[in-house]
Write a protein that holds these residues in place. Structure first.
Motif, short mmCIF file in Angstrom:
data_model
loop_
_atom_site.label_atom_id
_atom_site.label_comp_id
_atom_site.label_asym_id
_atom_site.label_seq_id
_atom_site.Cartn_x
_atom_site.Cartn_y
_atom_site.Cartn_z
N PHE A 136 38.87 42.73 21.89
CA PHE A 136 38.77 41.70 22.92
C PHE A 136 38.30 42.30 24.24
O PHE A 136 38.38 43.51 24.45
CB PHE A 136 40.14 41.03 23.15
N TRP A 137 37.85 41.44 25.14
CA TRP A 137 37.47 41.79 26.50
C TRP A 137 38.40 41.06 27.46
O TRP A 137 39.19 40.23 27.05
CB TRP A 137 36.02 41.39 26.78
N GLY A 138 38.28 41.31 28.74
CA GLY A 138 39.06 40.61 29.75
C GLY A 138 40.55 40.91 29.61
O GLY A 138 40.94 42.02 29.27
N TYR A 139 41.38 39.92 29.87
CA TYR A 139 42.82 40.15 29.83
C TYR A 139 43.30 40.52 28.43
O TYR A 139 44.24 41.30 28.27
CB TYR A 139 43.59 38.95 30.39
N LYS A 140 42.64 39.99 27.40
CA LYS A 140 43.04 40.32 26.03
C LYS A 140 42.69 41.78 25.72
O LYS A 140 43.45 42.47 25.05
CB LYS A 140 42.38 39.37 25.03
N GLY A 141 41.57 42.24 26.24
CA GLY A 141 41.22 43.65 26.11
C GLY A 141 42.21 44.54 26.85
O GLY A 141 42.56 45.62 26.39
N TYR A 142 42.67 44.05 28.01
CA TYR A 142 43.67 44.79 28.79
C TYR A 142 44.96 44.93 27.98
O TYR A 142 45.57 45.99 27.96
CB TYR A 142 43.94 44.06 30.11
N ILE A 143 45.36 43.88 27.29
CA ILE A 143 46.56 43.93 26.45
C ILE A 143 46.39 45.00 25.38
O ILE A 143 47.25 45.84 25.18
CB ILE A 143 46.85 42.55 25.82
N GLN A 144 45.24 44.97 24.69
CA GLN A 144 45.00 45.96 23.63
C GLN A 144 44.96 47.38 24.18
O GLN A 144 45.51 48.30 23.59
CB GLN A 144 43.69 45.66 22.90
N LYS A 145 44.30 47.56 25.32
CA LYS A 145 44.18 48.89 25.93
C LYS A 145 45.55 49.46 26.27
O LYS A 145 45.75 50.67 26.27
CB LYS A 145 43.31 48.79 27.18
N ASN A 146 46.50 48.60 26.57
CA ASN A 146 47.84 49.03 26.96
C ASN A 146 48.84 48.96 25.82
O ASN A 146 50.04 48.83 26.05
CB ASN A 146 48.31 48.24 28.18
N GLY A 147 48.35 49.03 24.60
CA GLY A 147 49.22 49.13 23.44
C GLY A 147 49.74 47.82 22.90
O GLY A 147 50.63 47.81 22.04
N GLY A 148 49.22 46.71 23.37
CA GLY A 148 49.68 45.42 22.90
C GLY A 148 48.87 44.92 21.71
O GLY A 148 47.76 45.36 21.46
N GLU A 149 49.47 44.00 21.00
CA GLU A 149 48.80 43.36 19.86
C GLU A 149 48.80 41.86 20.14
O GLU A 149 49.82 41.28 20.52
CB GLU A 149 49.57 43.65 18.57
N ILE A 150 47.67 41.22 19.95
CA ILE A 150 47.57 39.78 20.14
C ILE A 150 48.04 39.12 18.85
O ILE A 150 47.41 39.25 17.81
CB ILE A 150 46.13 39.38 20.48
N LEU A 151 49.18 38.42 18.93
CA LEU A 151 49.74 37.76 17.75
C LEU A 151 49.09 36.41 17.51
O LEU A 151 48.95 35.98 16.37
CB LEU A 151 51.25 37.59 17.91
#
Length: 188
Positions: A6-21
């Motif tokens: 992802f890009w934008g805020y969703k990319g930020y989540i992934q970059k910081n170790g998060g997973e989009i459920l």
């Protein structure tokens, strides 16, 4: 959704170790899982200006207990160890060959219940431990509220129970999102 980039805020989540459920388009539900973590920090101050501060300290740490024990058992080798670590990392290049400032060091607030292990006028060694933890968020693109607002995303924390209930009924995500954005315009 873990394989999708992802890009934008969703990319930020992934970059910081998060997973989009769940990606609801205008918002998403994210999950972060942090393992137990113990770090041994060595801090000393250098005459390197950072922002408004005339001095600064590079963040040098190890997670190896044996390395920390070596430093604690050999206080005369701590500054040399620190200089080797600084020279080995290009992001610390401005600290190379700078003199160490002697001072009364204080523990920084890194969280993790810092425990002071050694203190001299040149450096401090301390241990931080973070227990394993999980975090759920309802997140969306940030709407800047002013010229100094650089927050990468708007988010509110969710309990596991709230996240599970929303994931079980995705049609409830958008109304919940709008209610939370009205209640917490800056996130929580």
């Amino acid at each position: 959704m873990s394989g999708q980039q992802f890009w934008g805020y969703k990319g930020y989540i992934q970059k910081n170790g998060g997973e989009i459920l769940y990606d609801a388009g205008s918002c998403c539900i994210a999950h972060y899982s942090y393992p137990e973590d113990t770090r041994y920090f060595v801090r000393c101050e250098f005459p390197v200006k950072t922002g408004l501060n005339e001095t600064s300290s590079p963040e040098i740490w190890t997670s190896r207990e044996s390395e920390a024990k070596y430093l604690l058992d050999n206080p005369d080798k701590v500054v040399d160890w620190l200089r080797r670590r600084i020279k080995a990392d290009p992001k610390f290049s401005r600290y190379v060959d700078q003199p160490v400032i002697e001072m009364d060091h204080r523990l920084p607030n890194y969280g993790g219940n810092p425990q002071l292990l050694a203190k001299t006028p040149q450096y401090i060694i301390f241990r931080c431990h973070w227990a394993a933890r999980e975090k759920y968020e309802l997140a969306a693109e940030c709407n800047p509220r002013g010229s100094h607002d650089s927050t990468p995303m708007w988010a509110v924390n969710l309990s596991k129970k709230e996240a599970d209930a929303l994931l079980a009924h995705p049609e409830r995500i958008a109304p919940f999102f709008h209610a939370m954005q009205a209640k917490y315009p800056y996130g929580d």
